[in-house]
Enzyme design. Structure first.
Site, PDB file in Angstrom:
ATOM      1  N   TYR A 103      30.269 -12.579 -26.172  1.00 58.95           N
ATOM      2  CA  TYR A 103      30.257 -12.656 -24.707  1.00 58.95           C
ATOM      3  C   TYR A 103      31.097 -13.859 -24.279  1.00 58.95           C
ATOM      4  CZ  TYR A 103      26.205  -9.466 -24.900  1.00 58.95           C
ATOM      5  OH  TYR A 103      25.356  -8.421 -25.131  1.00 58.95           O
ATOM      6  N   THR A 122      21.159  -0.418  -8.602  1.00 57.32           N
ATOM      7  CA  THR A 122      20.836  -1.335  -7.505  1.00 57.32           C
ATOM      8  C   THR A 122      21.078  -0.696  -6.143  1.00 57.32           C
ATOM      9  OG1 THR A 122      23.062  -2.295  -7.353  1.00 57.32           O
ATOM     10  CG2 THR A 122      21.524  -3.316  -8.924  1.00 57.32           C
TER      11      THR A 122
END
Length: 327
Positions: free
Chosen positions: A56, A209
């Site tokens: 990451y 969302t």
């Protein structure tokens, strides 16, 4: 915040924990100062489990979490992953030498002497049949480099194979309103083996969302722009493998049954937490308000049987045929 046992680790972890992919990269623009504020918000609100990986941001996420850990007196647990640094990413690369090298690098990034939980990072199928890989992990436990180990998987079949290894502590897998198969075929078996379940991609890369529409666009360096068909890694990591337009249709149906007082994100997270096989869910958060919104799902009231049944119906009607057989 409520806490649950994390499999064989014995850790009591926040049921809403923190996923560190977004603060590393591949999710559009990132601001380190804002990321640090988000991490502090997580700490201040009871999150004690932080999940990251060595790829990451090429270790940047690990470094940010390691820095946070050095500055707090709170007891937290840090999980990272190893394997995706391999180039090419092939099964034979998952060997004792490479894994130890990756772990040493992560220890340095995280400023730790021992990693609480190391996870193999979505390795190829063949790795799950290689006992020597898991023996190498056992050696690192004995040597004090890691305290526990688990696997992060793409497919339920891989998770079921991993359960055959007695010292496996956790499984990390995609589970959300658009990905029901783990609950159908894996969770009960994991409970029997005392293996913790860490749920990633809980919001289907933000699709759940409810903030996107057909005209939404994403930055060039955002995987939601460049990996929709699996161009960079498994397409299941992007929108949980769901076609974006089809997902939007399903989200509109979910919006109709969302309980009052919950955001769509909280609704999606609470749905996951309704399953007692789940140890924790790890939504990301680049901004403090996102972390606060996620955390509120822990204290939300349980969803009714009627709402749970409706989520199943929407999955069956809009999603199942396109994803259920793939992962």
């Amino acid at each position: 915040m409520k806490y649950r046992k994390l499999g064989k680790t014995g850790f009591k972890v926040s049921e809403v924990s923190y996923g560190g992919w977004a603060i590393g990269g591949s999710w559009g623009p990132v601001d380190d100062e804002r990321s640090k504020e988000a991490l502090q918000t997580a700490l201040d609100n009871g999150i004690n489990f932080f999940d990251t990986a060595d790829v990451y941001g090429d270790g940047h996420s690990e470094k940010l979490i390691g820095e946070m850990n050095q500055k707090t007196d709170q007891e937290i647990y840090i999980a990272t992953k190893a394997g995706r640094r391999l180039d090419p990413h092939v099964a034979k690369g998952y060997n004792r030498e490479n894994l130890r090298r990756f772990v040493k690098r992560s220890l340095k990034n995280l400023q730790l002497d021992k990693i609480d939980l190391l996870q193999l990072h979505c390795p190829p199928d063949e790795v799950f049949n290689d006992k020597e890989v898991f023996e190498a992990l056992d050696e690192m436990v004995v040597d004090g480099m890691i305290a526990n180990y688990g696997v992060s998987v793409e497919k339920v079949s891989q998770a079921l194979k991993a359960l055959e290894y007695d010292n496996l502590a956790t499984i990390q897998i995609i589970y959300n309103m658009f990905r029901h198969k783990p609950a159908d075929e894996l969770f009960d078996k994991a409970k029997e083996k005392n293996v913790g379940i860490i749920c990633r991609v809980p919001l289907a890369s933000g699709l759940l969302t409810g903030k996107f529409d057909k005209d939404s666009t994403f930055a060039e360096d955002d995987h939601r722009n460049f990996n929709r068909d699996g161009e960079a890694f498994d397409k299941g990591e992007t929108f949980a493998g769901v076609d974006f337009k089809q997902g939007l249709k399903a989200v509109e149906e979910l919006r109709k049954i969302k309980p009052e007082g919950l955001t769509m994100a909280q609704f999606a997270l609470k749905w996951i937490l309704m399953n007692d096989a789940v140890s924790c869910v790890i939504p990301g958060g680049k901004k403090p308000w996102q972390v606060e919104d996620n955390i509120a799902a822990s204290e939300a009231e349980d969803l009714s049987d009627e709402v749970m049944d409706e989520v199943d119906r929407i999955y069956d009607e809009y999603i199942r045929d396109s994803v259920h057989h793939l992962w």
